[in-house]
Design a protein around this motif. Structure first.
Motif, PDB file in Angstrom:
ATOM      1  N   GLN A   1      -4.055   5.697  -5.579  1.00  0.00           N
ATOM      2  CA  GLN A   1      -3.732   7.103  -5.832  1.00  0.00           C
ATOM      3  C   GLN A   1      -2.240   7.298  -6.105  1.00  0.00           C
ATOM      4  O   GLN A   1      -1.853   8.104  -6.951  1.00  0.00           O
ATOM      5  CB  GLN A   1      -4.174   7.958  -4.649  1.00  0.00           C
ATOM      6  CG  GLN A   1      -5.672   7.999  -4.420  1.00  0.00           C
ATOM      7  CD  GLN A   1      -6.420   8.609  -5.589  1.00  0.00           C
ATOM      8  OE1 GLN A   1      -5.874   9.334  -6.411  1.00  0.00           O
ATOM      9  NE2 GLN A   1      -7.707   8.304  -5.680  1.00  0.00           N
ATOM     10  N   SER A   2      -1.402   6.551  -5.408  1.00  0.00           N
ATOM     11  CA  SER A   2       0.044   6.691  -5.603  1.00  0.00           C
ATOM     12  C   SER A   2       0.461   6.216  -6.983  1.00  0.00           C
ATOM     13  O   SER A   2       1.249   6.872  -7.677  1.00  0.00           O
ATOM     14  CB  SER A   2       0.793   5.906  -4.520  1.00  0.00           C
ATOM     15  OG  SER A   2       0.519   6.412  -3.232  1.00  0.00           O
ATOM     16  N   LEU A   3      -0.066   5.062  -7.415  1.00  0.00           N
ATOM     17  CA  LEU A   3       0.316   4.543  -8.729  1.00  0.00           C
ATOM     18  C   LEU A   3      -0.277   5.384  -9.856  1.00  0.00           C
ATOM     19  O   LEU A   3       0.306   5.468 -10.946  1.00  0.00           O
ATOM     20  CB  LEU A   3      -0.098   3.079  -8.856  1.00  0.00           C
ATOM     21  CG  LEU A   3       0.708   2.114  -7.974  1.00  0.00           C
ATOM     22  CD1 LEU A   3       0.186   0.695  -8.135  1.00  0.00           C
ATOM     23  CD2 LEU A   3       2.186   2.177  -8.317  1.00  0.00           C
TER      24      LEU A   3
ATOM     25  N   PHE B   1       9.898   6.372  -4.117  1.00  0.00           N
ATOM     26  CA  PHE B   1       8.469   6.101  -4.204  1.00  0.00           C
ATOM     27  C   PHE B   1       8.158   4.753  -3.540  1.00  0.00           C
ATOM     28  O   PHE B   1       8.880   3.785  -3.737  1.00  0.00           O
ATOM     29  CB  PHE B   1       8.082   6.059  -5.683  1.00  0.00           C
ATOM     30  CG  PHE B   1       6.617   6.203  -5.941  1.00  0.00           C
ATOM     31  CD1 PHE B   1       6.058   7.448  -6.149  1.00  0.00           C
ATOM     32  CD2 PHE B   1       5.799   5.089  -5.980  1.00  0.00           C
ATOM     33  CE1 PHE B   1       4.694   7.575  -6.396  1.00  0.00           C
ATOM     34  CE2 PHE B   1       4.446   5.200  -6.228  1.00  0.00           C
ATOM     35  CZ  PHE B   1       3.896   6.458  -6.439  1.00  0.00           C
ATOM     36  N   PRO B   2       7.099   4.666  -2.746  1.00  0.00           N
ATOM     37  CA  PRO B   2       6.765   3.375  -2.118  1.00  0.00           C
ATOM     38  C   PRO B   2       6.450   2.304  -3.160  1.00  0.00           C
ATOM     39  O   PRO B   2       6.008   2.596  -4.269  1.00  0.00           O
ATOM     40  CB  PRO B   2       5.512   3.700  -1.287  1.00  0.00           C
ATOM     41  CG  PRO B   2       5.537   5.170  -1.093  1.00  0.00           C
ATOM     42  CD  PRO B   2       6.181   5.738  -2.320  1.00  0.00           C
TER      43      PRO B   2
ATOM     44  N   HIS C   1       5.547  11.560  -4.395  1.00  0.00           N
ATOM     45  CA  HIS C   1       5.241  11.978  -3.470  1.00  0.00           C
ATOM     46  C   HIS C   1       5.552  12.353  -4.554  1.00  0.00           C
ATOM     47  O   HIS C   1       7.124  12.349  -3.962  1.00  0.00           O
ATOM     48  CB  HIS C   1       5.225  12.048  -2.749  1.00  0.00           C
ATOM     49  CG  HIS C   1       5.285  11.486  -1.349  1.00  0.00           C
ATOM     50  ND1 HIS C   1       5.553  10.683  -0.559  1.00  0.00           N
ATOM     51  CD2 HIS C   1       5.422  10.897  -0.127  1.00  0.00           C
ATOM     52  CE1 HIS C   1       5.608  10.571   0.647  1.00  0.00           C
ATOM     53  NE2 HIS C   1       5.266  10.818   0.830  1.00  0.00           N
ATOM     54  N   THR C   2       5.851  14.511  -1.280  1.00  0.00           N
ATOM     55  CA  THR C   2       5.669  14.532  -1.852  1.00  0.00           C
ATOM     56  C   THR C   2       5.689  15.502  -2.037  1.00  0.00           C
ATOM     57  O   THR C   2       5.818  15.305  -1.672  1.00  0.00           O
ATOM     58  CB  THR C   2       6.290  14.232  -1.163  1.00  0.00           C
ATOM     59  OG1 THR C   2       6.613  14.012  -1.967  1.00  0.00           O
ATOM     60  CG2 THR C   2       5.595  14.790  -0.230  1.00  0.00           C
TER      61      THR C   2
ATOM     62  N   LEU D   1      -1.380  -6.662  -1.523  1.00  0.00           N
ATOM     63  CA  LEU D   1      -0.715  -5.363  -1.478  1.00  0.00           C
ATOM     64  C   LEU D   1       0.036  -5.188  -0.169  1.00  0.00           C
ATOM     65  O   LEU D   1      -0.366  -5.697   0.877  1.00  0.00           O
ATOM     66  CB  LEU D   1      -1.740  -4.235  -1.616  1.00  0.00           C
ATOM     67  CG  LEU D   1      -2.532  -4.149  -2.911  1.00  0.00           C
ATOM     68  CD1 LEU D   1      -3.514  -2.983  -2.826  1.00  0.00           C
ATOM     69  CD2 LEU D   1      -1.616  -3.988  -4.108  1.00  0.00           C
ATOM     70  N   ALA D   2       1.131  -4.420  -0.232  1.00  0.00           N
ATOM     71  CA  ALA D   2       1.860  -4.027   0.966  1.00  0.00           C
ATOM     72  C   ALA D   2       2.550  -2.703   0.678  1.00  0.00           C
ATOM     73  O   ALA D   2       2.971  -2.444  -0.460  1.00  0.00           O
ATOM     74  CB  ALA D   2       2.889  -5.080   1.356  1.00  0.00           C
ATOM     75  N   VAL D   3       2.633  -1.858   1.677  1.00  0.00           N
ATOM     76  CA  VAL D   3       3.382  -0.605   1.555  1.00  0.00           C
ATOM     77  C   VAL D   3       4.811  -0.889   1.986  1.00  0.00           C
ATOM     78  O   VAL D   3       5.065  -1.246   3.140  1.00  0.00           O
ATOM     79  CB  VAL D   3       2.770   0.496   2.441  1.00  0.00           C
ATOM     80  CG1 VAL D   3       3.559   1.795   2.268  1.00  0.00           C
ATOM     81  CG2 VAL D   3       1.311   0.706   2.102  1.00  0.00           C
ATOM     82  N   ARG D   4       5.754  -0.735   1.058  1.00  0.00           N
ATOM     83  CA  ARG D   4       7.161  -0.995   1.346  1.00  0.00           C
ATOM     84  C   ARG D   4       7.972   0.241   0.983  1.00  0.00           C
ATOM     85  O   ARG D   4       8.020   0.650  -0.173  1.00  0.00           O
ATOM     86  CB  ARG D   4       7.665  -2.212   0.558  1.00  0.00           C
ATOM     87  CG  ARG D   4       6.847  -3.475   0.799  1.00  0.00           C
ATOM     88  CD  ARG D   4       7.474  -4.696   0.112  1.00  0.00           C
ATOM     89  NE  ARG D   4       7.705  -4.501  -1.314  1.00  0.00           N
ATOM     90  CZ  ARG D   4       6.780  -4.616  -2.254  1.00  0.00           C
ATOM     91  NH1 ARG D   4       5.521  -4.889  -1.932  1.00  0.00           N
ATOM     92  NH2 ARG D   4       7.095  -4.443  -3.520  1.00  0.00           N
TER      93      ARG D   4
END
Length: 294
Positions: free
Chosen positions: A240-242, A167-168, A13-14, A279-282
């Motif tokens: 986008q996050s990575l 960060f996720p 983030h953010t 993939l998973a959002v953790r």
């Protein structure tokens, strides 16, 4: 929600901050806005659950959102009789918020205010609820900000602070195959960076809220674990996050790790993160709900 500058997107983030004041790693407005939109799409249910369980004594009529991001529309949906004043330092984020409010038919319930809250506080009237998602840790002087929020609220008003644990995470521990543990090494480098540049990320806001004159009425941590089947947006959210995390840790990873990173981020590559079905959002979000005592 925000990063990021004080928005609700993750710390890239953010989030999405944002005080709100400019993040030292400001990306292009469109890219950061996409992160916020993806954050809202993927984590909508969790944001809604937080707004639904706030310990309010009555529905608020006026809400102030510090760092406009995913929270604004969740608050408007949860409290249909309320208007929201969204405060942010970014003219681009405020513009996009107004455009989305127009598209959703709620423009008459949204006021935007551009301000750097580390410099000066604008006139915000007297809200019954102040919402700060992923923005407080970006404040240069958080104690000053907490006192300002306390004085801004009506007596008995509520301040909701929502912060990310970090960060996720998106990849399995053994991914990618040629550089297992890449994401964990990136997280370690990111934590070192943020410990130096964003020291209040991960802080316990309870004692600081109490010191500013608040009574803590709720404190809980919400665990998020969403696999790719939850939303078509998970892949793009991870991409986008990575991309943002790579920008933060580029100087602290090996050439082999960076090459593996670039293969994941290359949307034309068969190894692109967009093609992964594992993939998973953790992540975790911690919520403090604090009431003004007088």
């Amino acid at each position: 929600m925000s990063h990021a500058s004080p928005h609700t997107a993750p710390d890239h983030h953010t989030g999405h901050g944002h005080g709100p004041h400019a993040h030292p790693f400001r990306h292009d407005a469109d890219g950061e806005a996409e992160i916020l939109d993806l954050d809202a799409a993927v984590l909508a249910e969790h944001i809604a659950s937080i707004t639904a369980t706030l310990p309010l004594t009555a529905d608020p009529h006026h809400i102030v959102d510090l760092g406009c991001g995913t929270g604004t529309f969740a608050l408007l949906a949860r409290f249909p009789g309320a208007r929201v004043t969204a405060v942010d330092s970014s003219a681009d984020h405020l513009r996009r918020l107004r455009e989305k409010a127009e598209a959703k038919g709620v423009a008459d319930r949204v006021r935007t205010v551009r301000a750097d809250l580390d410099v000066d506080w604008p006139e915000l009237d007297a809200p019954e609820l102040v919402w700060a998602s992923a923005s407080m840790h970006h404040m240069a002087d958080p104690d000053r900000t907490l006192r300002a929020v306390h004085d801004l609220l009506v007596p008995g008003g509520l301040f909701a602070v929502v912060e990310l644990s970090g960060f996720p995470r998106f990849l399995p521990e053994d991914a990618p195959a040629e550089r297992p543990g890449l994401e964990e090494r990136s997280h370690a480098a990111s934590e070192r960076h943020h410990a130096e540049h964003v020291p209040n990320r991960g802080a316990d806001w309870g004692p600081m809220l109490a010191g500013a004159g608040f009574t803590i009425e709720d404190h809980r941590t919400i665990t998020v674990h969403l696999d790719r089947s939850h939303s078509d947006a998970v892949g793009r959210y991870a991409l986008q996050s990575l991309r943002r995390m790579r920008d933060t840790v580029v100087r602290n990873l090996s050439a082999e790790d960076l090459a593996a990173y670039d293969r994941l981020l290359d949307t034309e590559s068969p190894q692109s993160i967009l093609h992964r079905d594992d993939l998973a959002v953790r992540t975790e979000r911690t919520v403090w709900a604090a009431r003004r005592r007088d």
